[in-house]
Design a protein around this motif. Structure first.
Motif, mmCIF file in Angstrom:
data_model
loop_
_atom_site.group_PDB
_atom_site.id
_atom_site.type_symbol
_atom_site.label_atom_id
_atom_site.label_comp_id
_atom_site.label_asym_id
_atom_site.label_seq_id
_atom_site.Cartn_x
_atom_site.Cartn_y
_atom_site.Cartn_z
ATOM 1 N N ILE A 112 -8.014 -3.504 3.525
ATOM 2 C CA ILE A 112 -7.111 -2.372 3.753
ATOM 3 C C ILE A 112 -6.931 -2.112 5.250
ATOM 4 C CG2 ILE A 112 -7.678 -1.305 1.539
ATOM 5 C CD1 ILE A 112 -9.376 0.744 3.142
ATOM 6 N N SER A 121 -4.423 -5.612 7.187
ATOM 7 C CA SER A 121 -4.529 -5.387 5.744
ATOM 8 C C SER A 121 -3.744 -6.456 4.992
ATOM 9 C CB SER A 121 -3.999 -4.003 5.389
ATOM 10 O OG SER A 121 -2.635 -3.908 5.760
ATOM 11 N N THR A 123 -1.101 -7.845 1.940
ATOM 12 C CA THR A 123 0.078 -7.536 1.133
ATOM 13 C C THR A 123 -0.046 -8.299 -0.176
ATOM 14 O OG1 THR A 123 1.513 -7.175 3.046
ATOM 15 C CG2 THR A 123 2.588 -7.718 0.965
ATOM 16 N N SER A 167 -6.412 4.449 -5.714
ATOM 17 C CA SER A 167 -6.886 3.543 -4.667
ATOM 18 C C SER A 167 -6.847 4.206 -3.299
ATOM 19 C CB SER A 167 -6.046 2.261 -4.645
ATOM 20 O OG SER A 167 -4.693 2.560 -4.332
ATOM 21 N N ARG A 169 -5.558 4.440 -0.075
ATOM 22 C CA ARG A 169 -4.374 4.013 0.669
ATOM 23 C C ARG A 169 -4.045 5.072 1.720
ATOM 24 N NH1 ARG A 169 -0.727 0.648 -2.218
ATOM 25 N NH2 ARG A 169 0.994 2.125 -2.065
ATOM 26 N N PHE A 171 -3.017 6.308 4.952
ATOM 27 C CA PHE A 171 -2.267 5.776 6.089
ATOM 28 C C PHE A 171 -2.993 6.092 7.396
ATOM 29 C CE2 PHE A 171 1.042 5.798 9.300
ATOM 30 C CZ PHE A 171 1.693 4.616 9.010
ATOM 31 N N GLY A 174 -4.655 0.725 4.169
ATOM 32 C CA GLY A 174 -4.205 0.513 2.803
ATOM 33 C C GLY A 174 -3.448 -0.792 2.658
ATOM 34 N N ILE A 175 -3.287 -1.212 1.417
ATOM 35 C CA ILE A 175 -2.548 -2.436 1.130
ATOM 36 C C ILE A 175 -1.101 -2.090 0.789
ATOM 37 C CG2 ILE A 175 -4.546 -3.769 0.354
ATOM 38 C CD1 ILE A 175 -3.753 -3.106 -2.503
ATOM 39 N N ASP A 176 -0.232 -3.049 1.042
ATOM 40 C CA ASP A 176 1.170 -2.948 0.635
ATOM 41 C C ASP A 176 1.380 -3.862 -0.568
ATOM 42 O OD1 ASP A 176 1.893 -1.247 2.824
ATOM 43 O OD2 ASP A 176 1.912 -3.012 4.125
ATOM 44 N N ARG A 190 1.913 1.238 1.528
ATOM 45 C CA ARG A 190 0.708 2.067 1.511
ATOM 46 C C ARG A 190 1.005 3.559 1.608
ATOM 47 N NH1 ARG A 190 -1.714 -0.723 6.673
ATOM 48 N NH2 ARG A 190 -0.531 -2.390 5.707
ATOM 49 N N THR A 191 2.200 3.923 2.021
ATOM 50 C CA THR A 191 2.563 5.329 2.176
ATOM 51 C C THR A 191 3.014 5.983 0.874
ATOM 52 O OG1 THR A 191 4.802 4.649 2.793
ATOM 53 C CG2 THR A 191 3.240 5.048 4.583
#
Length: 201
Positions: A112, A121, A123, A167, A169, A171, A174-176, A190-191
């Motif tokens: 992340i 992080s 994707t 999860s 995430r 900001f 975090g993962i996309d 992640r947003t």
């Protein structure tokens, strides 16, 4: 004799630029389905939308992880056309491709990022059977969404949305996630926040 490798972009600079704009629009407007038209082939069990994403984003500096069902053809395709190294270590992957719904125990292994390097992080590109912005979909909110986007996805279990909602995430960490359908894609950066919706959670 090994089968011939399937083709990549016909005009790499122009095609990559066009596809990058599609992916950028998807990331900047979370949950909005982006229709794609491409002559790209499937590679193993990776569908054309996943292949397009790999050709556009992956390169020699971005380790790629593929699930066990993607197939050797997908590995060879990404190695040849993207020049990307293949890794089996989830923590080292810049991109991960799932031909189907991943086991949740695998999802926890991807990076992340860190406060100093949030861009380190992963994707995740997860294939689905289809999707639409219909009113019976899951409600999404966050930057890039004026009020709420509703995204209905076939080919993902309800626990995906539960996992996504729970999860970590935060900001900029975090993962996309990119959801890759047969002829479309949608991004869950992640947003994005998953809002509980009747019949969707």
């Amino acid at each position: 004799m090994a089968p011939a490798l399937k083709p990549g972009f016909a005009d790499p600079p122009a095609d990559a630029a066009r596809c990058f704009r599609i992916l950028l629009d998807a990331m900047s407007r979370p949950g909005l389905v982006q229709k794609i038209a491409t002559d790209l082939p499937a590679a193993g069990r990776l569908n054309p939308a996943s292949v397009m994403t790999a050709l556009t984003l992956c390169d020699h500096e971005s380790p790629v992880w593929l699930d066990d069902t993607a197939g050797d053809e997908a590995i060879d395709y990404i190695r040849f056309h993207c020049g990307a190294p293949i890794t089996r270590d989830t923590s080292q992957a810049a991109f991960a491709f799932f031909a189907g719904w991943p086991d949740q125990s695998v999802l926890t292994g991807f990076s992340i990022g860190s406060p100093d390097y949030p861009d380190a992080s992963a994707t995740l590109v997860i294939q689905v059977d289809g999707m639409s912005n219909s009113e019976d979909g899951v409600a999404l909110a966050g930057p890039g969404i004026e009020s709420v986007h509703r995204l209905a996805v076939t080919g993902l279990p309800d626990e995906f949305w539960t996992w996504l909602q729970a999860s970590d995430r935060t900001f900029p960490l975090g993962i996309d996630i990119i959801l890759a359908g047969p002829d479309c894609l949608a991004a869950l950066p992640r947003t994005v926040r998953v809002m509980e919706a009747a019949g969707c959670m």
